[in-house]
Write a protein that holds these residues in place. Structure first.
Motif, PDB file in Angstrom:
ATOM      1  N   SER A 491      11.805   4.025  10.873  1.00  0.00           N
ATOM      2  CA  SER A 491      11.486   5.412  10.524  1.00  0.00           C
ATOM      3  C   SER A 491      12.802   6.175  10.662  1.00  0.00           C
ATOM      4  O   SER A 491      13.780   5.647  11.187  1.00  0.00           O
ATOM      5  N   SER A 492      12.812   7.414  10.185  1.00  0.00           N
ATOM      6  CA  SER A 492      14.088   8.125  10.203  1.00  0.00           C
ATOM      7  C   SER A 492      13.884   9.616  10.385  1.00  0.00           C
ATOM      8  O   SER A 492      12.861  10.158   9.978  1.00  0.00           O
ATOM      9  N   HIS A 493      14.884  10.252  11.018  1.00  0.00           N
ATOM     10  CA  HIS A 493      14.859  11.708  11.099  1.00  0.00           C
ATOM     11  C   HIS A 493      15.447  12.338   9.845  1.00  0.00           C
ATOM     12  O   HIS A 493      15.374  13.537   9.664  1.00  0.00           O
ATOM     13  N   ASP A 494      16.079  11.527   9.026  1.00  0.00           N
ATOM     14  CA  ASP A 494      16.637  12.018   7.779  1.00  0.00           C
ATOM     15  C   ASP A 494      15.492  12.135   6.777  1.00  0.00           C
ATOM     16  O   ASP A 494      14.883  11.128   6.415  1.00  0.00           O
ATOM     17  N   PRO A 495      15.193  13.360   6.321  1.00  0.00           N
ATOM     18  CA  PRO A 495      14.026  13.492   5.449  1.00  0.00           C
ATOM     19  C   PRO A 495      14.160  12.774   4.113  1.00  0.00           C
ATOM     20  O   PRO A 495      13.170  12.506   3.452  1.00  0.00           O
ATOM     21  N   SER A 496      15.381  12.438   3.717  1.00  0.00           N
ATOM     22  CA  SER A 496      15.524  11.780   2.417  1.00  0.00           C
ATOM     23  C   SER A 496      15.315  10.268   2.517  1.00  0.00           C
ATOM     24  O   SER A 496      15.262   9.593   1.500  1.00  0.00           O
ATOM     25  N   ARG A 497      15.209   9.750   3.743  1.00  0.00           N
ATOM     26  CA  ARG A 497      14.998   8.299   3.885  1.00  0.00           C
ATOM     27  C   ARG A 497      13.531   8.018   4.128  1.00  0.00           C
ATOM     28  O   ARG A 497      12.912   8.606   5.013  1.00  0.00           O
ATOM     29  N   ALA A 498      12.979   7.115   3.353  1.00  0.00           N
ATOM     30  CA  ALA A 498      11.549   6.797   3.485  1.00  0.00           C
ATOM     31  C   ALA A 498      11.350   5.807   4.628  1.00  0.00           C
ATOM     32  O   ALA A 498      12.207   4.955   4.870  1.00  0.00           O
ATOM     33  N   PRO A 499      10.246   5.899   5.346  1.00  0.00           N
ATOM     34  CA  PRO A 499       9.973   4.893   6.375  1.00  0.00           C
ATOM     35  C   PRO A 499       9.659   3.543   5.731  1.00  0.00           C
ATOM     36  O   PRO A 499       9.204   3.490   4.594  1.00  0.00           O
ATOM     37  N   THR A 500       9.911   2.490   6.470  1.00  0.00           N
ATOM     38  CA  THR A 500       9.647   1.158   5.916  1.00  0.00           C
ATOM     39  C   THR A 500       8.698   0.389   6.830  1.00  0.00           C
ATOM     40  O   THR A 500       8.606   0.666   8.024  1.00  0.00           O
ATOM     41  N   VAL A 501       7.993  -0.545   6.218  1.00  0.00           N
ATOM     42  CA  VAL A 501       7.148  -1.456   6.984  1.00  0.00           C
ATOM     43  C   VAL A 501       7.615  -2.880   6.703  1.00  0.00           C
ATOM     44  O   VAL A 501       8.255  -3.135   5.677  1.00  0.00           O
ATOM     45  N   ALA A 502       7.306  -3.768   7.627  1.00  0.00           N
ATOM     46  CA  ALA A 502       7.682  -5.169   7.427  1.00  0.00           C
ATOM     47  C   ALA A 502       6.420  -5.998   7.296  1.00  0.00           C
ATOM     48  O   ALA A 502       5.430  -5.738   7.967  1.00  0.00           O
ATOM     49  N   ILE A 518      10.637  -6.402   3.634  1.00  0.00           N
ATOM     50  CA  ILE A 518      10.777  -5.012   4.085  1.00  0.00           C
ATOM     51  C   ILE A 518      10.378  -4.133   2.904  1.00  0.00           C
ATOM     52  O   ILE A 518      11.008  -4.207   1.838  1.00  0.00           O
ATOM     53  N   VAL A 519       9.347  -3.350   3.088  1.00  0.00           N
ATOM     54  CA  VAL A 519       8.769  -2.585   1.985  1.00  0.00           C
ATOM     55  C   VAL A 519       8.940  -1.093   2.248  1.00  0.00           C
ATOM     56  O   VAL A 519       8.655  -0.619   3.350  1.00  0.00           O
ATOM     57  N   ASN A 520       9.415  -0.382   1.229  1.00  0.00           N
ATOM     58  CA  ASN A 520       9.532   1.070   1.301  1.00  0.00           C
ATOM     59  C   ASN A 520       8.119   1.654   1.343  1.00  0.00           C
ATOM     60  O   ASN A 520       7.309   1.417   0.450  1.00  0.00           O
ATOM     61  N   GLY A 521       7.838   2.416   2.390  1.00  0.00           N
ATOM     62  CA  GLY A 521       6.483   2.923   2.578  1.00  0.00           C
ATOM     63  C   GLY A 521       6.085   3.961   1.543  1.00  0.00           C
ATOM     64  O   GLY A 521       4.911   4.100   1.238  1.00  0.00           O
ATOM     65  N   HIS A 522       7.045   4.685   0.992  1.00  0.00           N
ATOM     66  CA  HIS A 522       6.700   5.737   0.044  1.00  0.00           C
ATOM     67  C   HIS A 522       6.510   5.220  -1.370  1.00  0.00           C
ATOM     68  O   HIS A 522       5.725   5.771  -2.128  1.00  0.00           O
ATOM     69  N   SER A 523       7.245   4.166  -1.723  1.00  0.00           N
ATOM     70  CA  SER A 523       7.173   3.708  -3.113  1.00  0.00           C
ATOM     71  C   SER A 523       6.546   2.324  -3.257  1.00  0.00           C
ATOM     72  O   SER A 523       6.155   1.952  -4.362  1.00  0.00           O
TER      73      SER A 523
END
Lengths: 856, 175
Positions: A491-502, A518-523
């Motif tokens: 996860s990230s504090h940078d709003p432009s970075r999407a959280p990821t799941v594994a 590793i999958v981008n949670g938003h896309s």
């Protein structure tokens, strides 16, 4: 002037954001799913419906126009549907389902609303059969068959012919009464049934046939449909060449053409359909590329192509590169004027199914969502502008807003039609902020990433329940049943970075190690894919996050090999992760339960070398008993206060130990209570510290057994069990308090004399408060509410056997509830007088009138 | 005629009461001298009495507050120990008014009232403050009986530290 004032008032009025009293507490969204299709029957006569039985053992009816569920009946999880047939009179659906080798049920469901008309247990052969015969018959893998016969009894209802439990029987469609049965076919494998008639004298016959002798010959027998008199004795016909599959045509003849002959290379072949005196069937002829498959309608007798449509089926490749094929196909033919319409239902391997009419997709249902197994909640993008990868909801135009207001007024006055109400609902959904693709200030809107049994990963918006993305992961590997674990990754504090799941895909023998995606949670896009050098059996989450720049990385330990010294692997194995682990202030331990043997083991981890050593091992259940359930505390649970304030304003210090584990053991499931006797049966509850394996608290309930559902939270445990003595479900509560800090005074608190650090190796004395209650329902699921800081009052969530969720204040299950009249101190503490029954009041049902099927 | 009547004394009036108003002074009688010596003595007595009375008035002003304090205590008692608008208002005024009275006691008993040091204003001030302190004590008792004073151990519950365990044990999830 009046008009102007009216217009101004109207324009102000539409800005008001409020809800009506009856809208409060409504579900944000409610979705029903049925699972992957295994049987389908089309019905055109009364309504445009298709009747389905699914792999999830759901019988349902869908509206053919939009694919919406008209009704669904969810069978017991183990009750597998084996056959489905449609009765013309009365309009009904018959299902044959098996929940065990000797438990086969025939049920008749009303076609228009799914009401159960009758249910009958299909009786097997009785014990007069010799054991040798029974054993020989049991060796035959008898596949059940179901056929609808016309009305032969004259009671106005069609009859049903069933081959199940090695018996052929004909039942009355109106009552389910057995008209006749025969065990003449008991040694036949995979019997298939066909109806012939009416003959010249108006009689109907029932033909049974089966491929035998390794597909080299066909056994056939004919019975009178009315009374079961053999019309034609059993005779065997030798085939020219061995066959694995034969088709019976409407005139009674057997088509020598197998599926392979009719539909070469087809993914799936439909059952035959009669049309204009011809027997036709449909199949999907795949092309080498992913798209542009052909849907072919062919003559079942000759294999000649009747109709062929090349179309883009929405198939794709999964992450392993395997093409998602069609797993089933069903067809119905309708003549509309001069044109012949072919309606084809195609089920795909990823549990989607599609209705196609004249080469056009009418609707698609994503049924992978019916079997979600685990999920992770992620934050949505911080701003709408960052949510470019998510499906945006377009704001309403002025015209649409006015339309919504107009329809709203119409609805309130009771003039709106069903279509207008639906339109209003969709406009309101867009108007409300629920479906916004960005996060809200309270943090209630989330993105749920969930993995289904079919191996597809889904991104679901929790505001309105819409599917944001789907990633087919482990398809094409279904036969291997890889075990898939969904893990939080970054996860990230940078709003432009999407959280990821594994996504950890393990247990695939064809590869050396497990695969990590590793999958981008938003896309839903795979950001990275790597093959690990290990094949883990277990996985342990490491507390805390590794901060790397603006990102926060979750850490996991992969456990390879079990026993006294399992091998551990850090995931991800980076220098930052290793240094985080080495700098952990607490000692790291983990525990595991072997479900086969019931052995509980505790391991200590060397944080520098990642070596694990077994430091304790106990048998969770005594001899003749089984570990029924275990419950541990949620590591995310926050403790708001370590003390409890009593009515006299004194303090009771809670025994807070996040390493506690509750183990319930007792009579194994499936063993009859009558066989054992009440006296010898007991349910044992053990609370143990998983660092040292030391028992902290024990409780035995005589005359009690499972099923047990338990929760462990803060300093209390609540569990439900079956009381054999009282014939009721009981719920017991245990609260643990720290005896070392009894009678604490203000100077003690001001001077901080109590020690804040505690070790599991330095045990303290505890005091337990206990109480038990009756609960008027069995539980399928049991949980406790949780909040970010633990400050909110705890509520118990009961998932009942009627698939509803009830909420109950934890204080109702307080062991300190006074037995007699409450004293002033009890009243100060707001302790209600003890009542043996904990009522489930209907107002506390948070699912309201909805049912959540297969609650677990 | 008029001059003659001046010297006319009517001895024949009943009770021998001389009409002093109309009786002329004897010759040689100096009215001013007689007046001066008599006024000094009489005014000194009168001013002492006045001061005593003023001192008394100061004390009565101080003790007179006892009634309003008593009334306020009665109101506080009547309003009960539960927390609601009436009890909150009476208790708040029961605290506020004595404090304000004590703070403003120099205005209630100003230094100018001491008549240039002739009157004792300190004792009435102290008495006044004591009486108001009684009101304050009753208000504190009232606040305590309402459960608003941090006198019990539960009021310091937040000082109890959450225990920190030196070991953490995580579940191992089967894949």
């Amino acid at each position: 002037m009046k008009c102007l004032v009216g217009l101004v008032l109207f324009l102000h009025w539409i800005q008001v954001q409020a809800i009506f009293e009856d809208q409060a507490g409504q579900n944000d969204w409610y979705q029903q799913h049925i699972g992957g299709v295994s049987f389908a029957e089309f019905a055109f006569r009364s309504r445009e419906r298709v009747f389905l039985a699914t792999e999830a053992n759901v019988v349902s009816s869908l509206d053919l126009r939009d694919g919406s569920i008209a009704w669904r009946q969810v069978l017991v999880e183990s009750d597998t549907v084996k056959a489905l047939a449609l009765l013309p009179k009365p309009p009904a659906v018959a299902t044959l389902s098996a929940s065990g080798p000797s438990e086969e049920y025939l049920r008749l469901w009303q076609a228009h609303d799914g009401g159960l008309l009758w249910e009958r247990l299909v009786e097997g052969l009785h014990s007069e059969q010799t054991s040798a015969t029974a054993a020989a018959a049991a060796a035959v893998t008898a596949k059940p068959a179901l056929l609808v016969l016309p009305d032969v009894t004259g009671d106005g209802a069609s009859e049903l012919a069933v081959f199940a439990q090695r018996q052929l029987q004909v039942l009355s469609g109106s009552s389910g009464e057995v008209l006749w049965k025969t065990s003449a076919l008991q040694h036949w494998p995979d019997v298939q049934l066909a109806h012939e008639g009416p003959s010249a004298d108006g009689s109907h016959t029932l033909k049974a046939w089966a491929l035998t002798n390794g597909g080299r010959s066909v056994l056939e027998a004919t019975f009178a449909a009315k009374d079961g008199e053999p019309v034609q004795e059993v005779h065997e016909t030798r085939l020219a060449a061995p066959r694995t599959n034969l088709r019976r045509l409407a005139d009674g003849s057997l088509s020598q053409l197998s599926s392979e002959d009719v539909a070469p290379g087809a993914w799936a072949v439909s059952p035959t359909v009669q049309h204009e005196g011809k027997e036709i069937l449909a199949y999907v002829a795949p092309s080498s590329t992913a798209a542009a498959h052909a849907l072919v309608v062919a003559d079942a007798r000759s294999g000649a192509v009747v109709n062929r449509v090349d179309m883009d089926l929405p198939t794709s490749k999964d992450v392993s590169g395997n093409l998602i094929a069609a797993s089933g196909i069903w067809m119905a033919v309708r003549v509309k004027g001069q044109a012949t319409q072919y309606r084809i239902l195609v089920a795909l391997e990823d549990k989607r199914f599609i209705l196609i009419e004249d080469g056009k997709i009418i609707w698609t249902r994503q049924e992978s969502l019916a079997t979600l197994t685990s999920s992770i909640f992620l934050e949505l993008p911080a701003k709408r502008s960052l949510a470019t990868s998510l499906a945006q909801s377009v704001p309403l135009t002025l015209r649409e807003r006015l339309e919504a207001e107009f329809l709203g007024i119409k609805g309130q006055l009771g003039f709106a039609t069903a279509a207008e109400k639906a339109r209003l609902g969709s406009l309101k959904a867009i108007k409300s902020q629920r479906g916004r693709p960005d996060r809200d200030p309270t943090g209630f809107r989330k993105l749920m990433v969930a993995i289904s049994e079919a191996g597809a990963l889904h991104g679901i918006h929790t505001g309105d329940g819409r599917l944001l993305w789907t990633l087919p992961v482990a398809l094409g590997q279904q036969a291997l049943q890889p075990s898939v674990a969904l893990l939080p990754w970054q996860s990230s504090h940078d709003p432009s970075r999407a959280p990821t799941v594994a996504l950890l895909v393990a247990g695939r023998p064809s590869e050396l190690g497990a695969r990590l995606l590793i999958v981008n949670g938003h896309s839903g896009v795979i950001q990275d894919s790597l093959t690990l050098s290990v094949q883990p059996q277990q996985i342990v989450a490491i507390p805390g996050l590794v901060r790397e720049g603006l990102g926060e990385q979750s850490l996991h330990l992969l456990v390879d090999g079990v026993g006294s010294t399992p091998r551990l692997h850090l995931l991800p194995d980076t220098p930052a992760a290793r240094s985080h682990l080495a700098r952990l202030t607490t000692d790291l331990h983990f525990w595991s339960l072997d479900p086969q043997t019931g052995a509980l083991s505790g391991y200590a981890v060397d944080k520098k070398t990642l070596a694990a050593l077994q430091i304790w091992s106990i048998q969770a259940a005594q001899a003749g008993q089984a570990a029924l359930t275990v419950a541990s505390q949620d590591p995310r649970d926050k403790i708001y206060s370590p003390v409890k304030v009593l009515g006299d304003k004194s303090l009771k210090v809670k025994y807070l130990n996040p390493n506690l584990l509750l183990v319930a053991s007792g009579t194994p499931a499936g063993v009859s209570s009558d066989a054992l006797g009440q006296e010898v049966q007991a349910l044992h509850i053990l609370l143990l510290d998983t660092v040292t394996g030391r028992p902290v608290f024990r409780q035995s309930h005589k005359g009690a057994r499972g099923p047990v559902k338990a929760v462990l939270c803060e300093n209390w445990a609540i569990y439900q069990y079956w009381s054999i003595t009282n014939h009721r479900f009981e719920m017991a509560v245990v609260e643990l308090y720290d005896q070392a800090h009894m009678g604490i005074t203000i100077p003690d608190l001001l001077l901080h004399t109590s020690n804040a650090t505690r070790s599991a190796f330095d045990p303290i004395a505890i005091e337990a408060s206990r109480q038990s209650f009756y609960l008027p329902s069995a539980l399928k699921a049991f949980a406790v509410t949780r909040s970010a800081r633990g400050a909110t009052a705890k509520f118990l969530l009961f998932g009942t056997t009627s698939d509803q969720v009830y909420m109950m204040d934890k204080r109702q299950a307080d062991p300190r509830r006074p037995m007699g009249k409450p004293t002033a101190q009890d009243m100060e503490e707001r302790l209600a007088p003890y009542q043996e029954l904990l009522p489930l009041i209907p107002q506390a049902a948070i699912t309201m009138d909805k049912q959540v099927a297969r609650l677990s | 005629m008029a001059e003659f009547r001046k010297r006319c004394i009517n001895f024949e009036e009943v009770g021998n009461i001389v009409d002093k108003r109309h009786a002329p002074d004897p010759p040689g009688y100096d009215l001013v001298a007689a007046r001066e010596s008599g006024t000094v003595a009489a005014s000194s007595v009168k001013s002492k009495e006045l001061l005593a009375r003023k001192q008394q008035a100061l004390y009565s002003q101080a003790t007179g507050h006892f009634k309003s304090i008593g009334f306020m205590a009665f109101m506080m008692w009547m309003s009960g120990n539960s927390l609601h608008l009436f009890s909150i208002m009476t208790t708040a005024s029961g605290i506020y008014q004595p404090i304000m009275a004590i703070v403003n006691c120099t205005q209630a008993f100003p230094a100018s009232a001491s008549e240039e040091g002739k009157l004792d204003i300190w004792q009435p001030r102290i008495l006044y403050c004591l009486i108001n302190s009684l009101g304050l004590i009753f208000a504190a008792y009232k606040v305590n009986s309402m459960g608003l004073l941090p006198t019990s151990v539960s009021d310091y519950a937040s000082l109890f530290p959450s225990p920190v365990l030196s070991e953490v044990s995580m579940p191992s999830v089967l894949l």
